[in-house]
Design a protein around this motif. Structure first.
Motif, PDB file in Angstrom:
ATOM      1  N   ASN A  90     -33.531 -10.469  23.317  1.00 28.28           N
ATOM      2  CA  ASN A  90     -32.662  -9.724  22.416  1.00 28.28           C
ATOM      3  C   ASN A  90     -32.177 -10.606  21.265  1.00 28.28           C
ATOM      4  O   ASN A  90     -31.305 -10.205  20.495  1.00 28.28           O
ATOM      5  CB  ASN A  90     -31.451  -9.163  23.171  1.00 28.28           C
ATOM      6  N   ARG A  91     -32.733 -11.805  21.138  1.00 30.40           N
ATOM      7  CA  ARG A  91     -32.304 -12.732  20.092  1.00 30.40           C
ATOM      8  C   ARG A  91     -32.776 -12.245  18.717  1.00 30.40           C
ATOM      9  O   ARG A  91     -33.911 -11.784  18.555  1.00 30.40           O
ATOM     10  CB  ARG A  91     -32.880 -14.123  20.367  1.00 30.40           C
ATOM     11  N   ILE A  92     -31.878 -12.361  17.743  1.00 27.14           N
ATOM     12  CA  ILE A  92     -32.189 -12.023  16.356  1.00 27.14           C
ATOM     13  C   ILE A  92     -32.172 -13.310  15.539  1.00 27.14           C
ATOM     14  O   ILE A  92     -31.186 -14.064  15.575  1.00 27.14           O
ATOM     15  CB  ILE A  92     -31.174 -11.022  15.763  1.00 27.14           C
ATOM     16  N   VAL A  93     -33.235 -13.593  14.808  1.00 28.61           N
ATOM     17  CA  VAL A  93     -33.329 -14.780  13.957  1.00 28.61           C
ATOM     18  C   VAL A  93     -33.657 -14.316  12.538  1.00 28.61           C
ATOM     19  O   VAL A  93     -34.655 -13.621  12.317  1.00 28.61           O
ATOM     20  CB  VAL A  93     -34.415 -15.752  14.466  1.00 28.61           C
ATOM     21  N   ALA A  94     -32.799 -14.684  11.591  1.00 25.79           N
ATOM     22  CA  ALA A  94     -32.988 -14.313  10.184  1.00 25.79           C
ATOM     23  C   ALA A  94     -33.168 -12.801  10.034  1.00 25.79           C
ATOM     24  O   ALA A  94     -34.016 -12.328   9.266  1.00 25.79           O
ATOM     25  CB  ALA A  94     -34.176 -15.064   9.589  1.00 25.79           C
ATOM     26  N   GLY A  95     -32.370 -12.059  10.809  1.00 29.40           N
ATOM     27  CA  GLY A  95     -32.403 -10.613  10.709  1.00 29.40           C
ATOM     28  C   GLY A  95     -33.559  -9.939  11.418  1.00 29.40           C
ATOM     29  O   GLY A  95     -33.713  -8.711  11.326  1.00 29.40           O
ATOM     30  N   ARG A  96     -34.359 -10.715  12.132  1.00 25.12           N
ATOM     31  CA  ARG A  96     -35.542 -10.155  12.791  1.00 25.12           C
ATOM     32  C   ARG A  96     -35.496 -10.415  14.286  1.00 25.12           C
ATOM     33  O   ARG A  96     -35.157 -11.511  14.728  1.00 25.12           O
ATOM     34  CB  ARG A  96     -36.810 -10.791  12.198  1.00 25.12           C
TER      35      ARG A  96
END
Length: 285
Positions: A90-96
């Motif tokens: 469920n991790r979001i990185v740079a909005g993705r």
């Protein structure tokens, strides 16, 4: 399956199912030890090795000991540079989103919609919540063995109709309409309800939810009712192993003789990241 005389330290995950293997560092294990690990998997239905520290390349090498790594139907969440390593997160990185979230909720077996479903599924825990997100395995051989002999005779020979399109368009999480390309690449398939394990001939009650849309030659309502009844039978507590995750866990289960499901967790408080790999399997019989 390789033969080996190496003795591993093991303990059952539950009576007559699975094995936790102790004292093996997969990052440095020699070929004989890895072969012994694989042999244990074939005999027991699932294996757990805790406290591992593995790179993506080492994960791919380890799954390769079970068989040729299987690719993923959906590629958007594979690890960059490692198309056989699928990220569950469920991790979001740079909005993705970096991974698939709530993937695998509901009792099923992986790639059952393929002519040759995957033999094994491997999960490696990178980050896990302190509560929730357990993985549950159902022992389908024990479930079959528990059936009355008359019921076994009724079910032997029944054929399930599996459909990826049906699965993706009716699932609770991640529902989507397939593109013409995905539909063409994943035609419907037919597999036996009672499956024979190639390692030793043991029988498994190989029913699942999700991809199963019918039983050949049976009215639809009756077929779906029977599937629901059998899944409920297979997933009684007596047949279940519940895996409570720790960082560094490697869990490998045998899709030829188990069902599995993920469980939910508080995704507003916690981050979960798992790496999933598969090894190719054979046509069920």
């Amino acid at each position: 399956m390789s033969q080996t005389t190496i003795e591993l330290r093991t303990s059952e995950l539950k009576p007559r199912f699975g094995a936790e293997i102790s004292g093996v560092d997969l990052a440095s294990a020699d070929a004989g030890t890895v072969n012994a690990v694989v042999d244990t998997f074939h005999r027991t239905g699932a294996i757990v090795l805790r406290g591992q520290q593995l790179t993506p390349a080492q994960l791919v090498a380890f799954v390769g000991a079970f068989g040729e790594p299987e690719g993923h139907t959906l590629q958007q969440y594979t690890l960059p540079g490692y198309p056989n390593v699928y990220v569950l997160s469920n991790r979001i990185v740079a909005g993705r989103a970096i991974g698939a979230h709530n993937d695998g909720i509901g009792w099923h077996t992986d790639y059952s919609y393929k002519e040759r479903p995957v033999m094994c599924t491997m999960l490696y825990a990178v980050e896990v919540p302190p509560e929730g997100s357990d993985t549950l395995l159902a022992d389908l051989c024990a479930a079959y063995d528990a059936l009355p002999e008359g019921r076994k005779r009724e079910l032997d020979g029944l054929v399930l109709h599996h459909s990826y399109q049906y699965f993706m368009e009716t699932r609770e999480y991640g529902r989507m309409t397939l593109s013409p390309e995905l539909r063409a690449a994943n035609p419907d398939v037919f597999h036996p309800l009672v499956r024979t394990h190639p390692a030793d001939g043991r029988k498994a009650l190989w029913v699942s939810t999700g991809t199963v849309k019918d039983i050949v030659g049976m009215p639809h309502d009756r077929a779906m009712g029977l599937i629901e009844e059998l899944v409920a039978f297979c997933t009684q507590e007596e047949f279940i192993y519940r895996h409570k995750w720790q960082v560094g866990d490697v869990l490998v289960w045998d899709n030829r003789c188990t069902l599995h499901t993920g469980t939910l967790y508080d995704d507003t408080k916690y981050i979960r990241e798992m790496h999933r790999l598969w090894a190719k399997g054979d046509k069920p019989y």
